[in-house]
Design an enzyme around this catalytic site. Structure first.
Site, PDB file in Angstrom:
ATOM      1  CE  LYS A 153      -6.199  -8.955   5.326  1.00  0.00           C
ATOM      2  NZ  LYS A 153      -6.116  -9.366   3.904  1.00  0.00           N
ATOM      3  CB  SER A 190      -2.350  -8.572   2.908  1.00  0.00           C
ATOM      4  OG  SER A 190      -3.686  -8.895   2.576  1.00  0.00           O
ATOM      5  CB  SER A 221      -4.298 -11.394   0.696  1.00  0.00           C
ATOM      6  OG  SER A 221      -3.333 -10.449   0.344  1.00  0.00           O
TER       7      SER A 221
HETATM    8  N1  GLN Z   1       0.301  -9.616  -2.602  1.00  0.00           N
HETATM    9  C1  GLN Z   1      -0.722  -9.016  -3.407  1.00  0.00           C
HETATM   10  C2  GLN Z   1      -0.649  -7.514  -3.301  1.00  0.00           C
HETATM   11  O1  GLN Z   1       0.205  -7.061  -2.630  1.00  0.00           O
HETATM   12  C3  GLN Z   1      -2.079  -9.516  -2.995  1.00  0.00           C
HETATM   13  C4  GLN Z   1      -2.632  -8.833  -1.831  1.00  0.00           C
HETATM   14  C5  GLN Z   1      -4.030  -9.260  -1.503  1.00  0.00           C
HETATM   15  O2  GLN Z   1      -4.501 -10.276  -1.992  1.00  0.00           O
HETATM   16  N2  GLN Z   1      -4.693  -8.432  -0.710  1.00  0.00           N
HETATM   17  O3  GLN Z   1      -1.418  -6.795  -3.855  1.00  0.00           O
END
Ligand code: GLN
Length: 485
Positions: A79, A154, A178
């Site tokens: 990532k 994400s 994410s």
């Molecule tokens: N969807 C969640 C957020 O927007 C989790 C994101 C993540 O785990 N980085 O914060």
């Protein structure tokens, strides 16, 4: 001829050990696959083909001389939030354009020490803020099962690359879901380790009390293997814990007969997609059939989790992202004085979701509001953790959906941030409580989109959830279905 891009992480290790292929063969096969499908999927943000082939050849030379280890020469994608020396690290943001990482994150150092080859960098929501990958400055990633749908986020690039066989495995990060949510949207396996299990040194921080790095893979066995490589104490991350890492994955083959699996009533809610609920309930029956005892549990504070998460995560994000000021980090936009330079740099560099979160986070930390929001959220967080402590007294692991829906269409939720946030309801709790969670494919909706089963376990009991996940996976064939021909 077999297509090496279809290999699992363990399958690739076996093939290299048998001499059936070289690491350079695997890397070239992946690049062929990327050339064939990434125009559609858009998972990769960066590739250095020559360097990857050179790294693969070095691994082959080491192996030929009798050196290296089991995973020497196996390629993976990372990532774009993890620092890898001499590679860009955009975090999906314009503000990091031109930045080159001067050092390796600890997880990267550990993978390199094991001989794993980094084959490229994959897209993500900007600074890991998002659930659909639509917040990347470099355009959305597409779901390999249906390219007009989101891959989740994400770590959407990580999941889409694995699902489309453009990567054998990938690393992601999980602050509120994410890893698990994109894994479920793309039909992969995703593991969020317990807080403290994996060093975050070299991970660009989003919300430091929640962030964890973990694998997205094609099988549970692969997730266990990668966790074994990256886990462990690191003096460079004071939150990493001295927990035993030897033996991760050793319980995979033990079955689940006699295990107690909890079903929390608060995780089956009004308004969730009935297909998702049905697939998860089917999976629960499969586990029952494999000898597990299914017990009702209650996590009564679940309804406060999204609100609590979005206060704590934004507060920490507002502090962590202060470093992108055009001086310490970030592509500078000049101004008449330092204050206008900061403003111009951040206005030009950050996307709208990141700005929304910095504003929210600054607000909840501001004097007069701190007690009402931030402090209260911390107290609710403790109650959420206590819910889990209590539930785990009557079960070994908890089964839930990963998300209330399967993947949705690109653009479907972008006008409604609150709706997007509510989709995180089943994943943020594990981060707030510091426990571990696994997402495993458990079937498809009637619209042919993957559904994920979430398996939650007590902190540092990754072996328990990996065992449940592997046993379920081996009794089903969802993980063998491929998204693209
Ligand atoms: N969807 C969640 C957020 O927007 C989790 C994101 C993540 O785990 N980085 O914060």
């Amino acid at each position: 001829m077999t297509d090496h891009s279809r290999l699992t992480f363990e399958g690739a290790a076996d093939l290299l050990a048998s001499g059936g292929a070289t690491s350079a063969d695997l890397v070239r096969a992946l690049f062929n696959r990327i050339d064939a499908v990434d125009k559609t999927v858009c998972a990769y943000t960066w590739l250095d083909r020559e360097q990857a082939v050179r790294d693969a050849e070095a691994a082959d030379t080491l192996r030929a001389s009798g050196g290296g280890g089991r995973y020497t020469g196996v390629p993976i994608a990372v990532k774009d939030v993890l620092n890898v020396k001499d590679q860009p690290c955009t975090c999906g943001s314009r503000i990091l354009e031109g930045y080159t990482a001067p050092y390796d994150a600890t997880v990267i150092r550990r993978l390199k020490d094991a001989g794993v080859v980094i084959c490229g960098r994959v897209n993500m929501d900007e600074f890991a803020m998002g659930s659909s990958n639509e917040n990347s400055a470099f355009g959305p990633v597409r779901n390999p099962w249906q390219p007009d749908h989101v891959p989740g986020g994400s770590s959407g690039g990580s999941a889409a690359a694995v699902a489309a066989d453009e990567a054998i495995a990938a690393l992601g990060s999980d602050t509120g879901g994410s890893i698990r949510q994109p894994a479920s949207f793309c039909g992969c396996v995703g593991l969020k380790p317990s807080y403290g299990r994996v060093s975050r040194y070299g991970l660009t921080a989003y919300a430091s009390s929640l962030d964890q790095i973990g694998p997205i893979t094609k099988t549970v066995r692969d997730a266990a293997a990668l966790l074994g490589l990256i886990a462990g104490h690191d003096s460079a991350d004071s939150t990493s814990v001295q927990a035993e890492t030897a033996g991760i994955g050793d319980d995979l083959g033990k079955g689940i007969k006699g295990m107690k699996l909890g079903l929390p009533r608060e995780y089956f809610i009004d308004g969730m997609d009935p297909d998702v609920e049905a697939r998860v309930r089917d999976a629960v029956e499969v586990c029952r059939g494999l000898g597990a005892e299914i017990v009702d549990v209650s996590l009564p504070r679940t309804k406060y989790a999204v609100g609590t998460y979005y206060i704590i995560a934004t507060a920490e994000a507002s502090a962590n992202l202060a470093r992108f000021d055009g001086v310490r980090y970030g592509a500078r936009v000049e101004g008449d004085d330092p204050i206008s330079m900061y403003g111009a740099t951040r206005a030009a560099g950050f996307g709208s979701e990141v700005k929304r979160r910095i504003i929210l986070g600054t607000y909840v930390l501001s004097s007069g509001y701190y007690d009402a929001y931030y402090l209260r959220a911390q107290k609710v967080r403790t109650l959420i953790r206590e819910d889990f402590d209590h539930a785990f007294q009557s079960c070994d692991a908890i089964l839930t959906p990963v998300a209330p829906t399967a993947a949705y269409r690109l653009g479907e939720n972008t006008d409604d941030p609150l709706k997007m946030y509510l989709g995180d309801i089943f994943t943020v709790t594990a981060n707030l409580a510091g426990i571990c969670g696994l997402s495993v494919p458990c079937g498809f909706t009637s619209a042919h989109l993957p559904v994920g089963l979430q398996i939650l376990g007590p902190a540092f009991r990754e072996n328990t959830i990996l065992r449940v996940g592997h046993t379920y996976e081996q009794a089903t064939d969802w993980h063998t279905r491929r998204a693209m021909p």
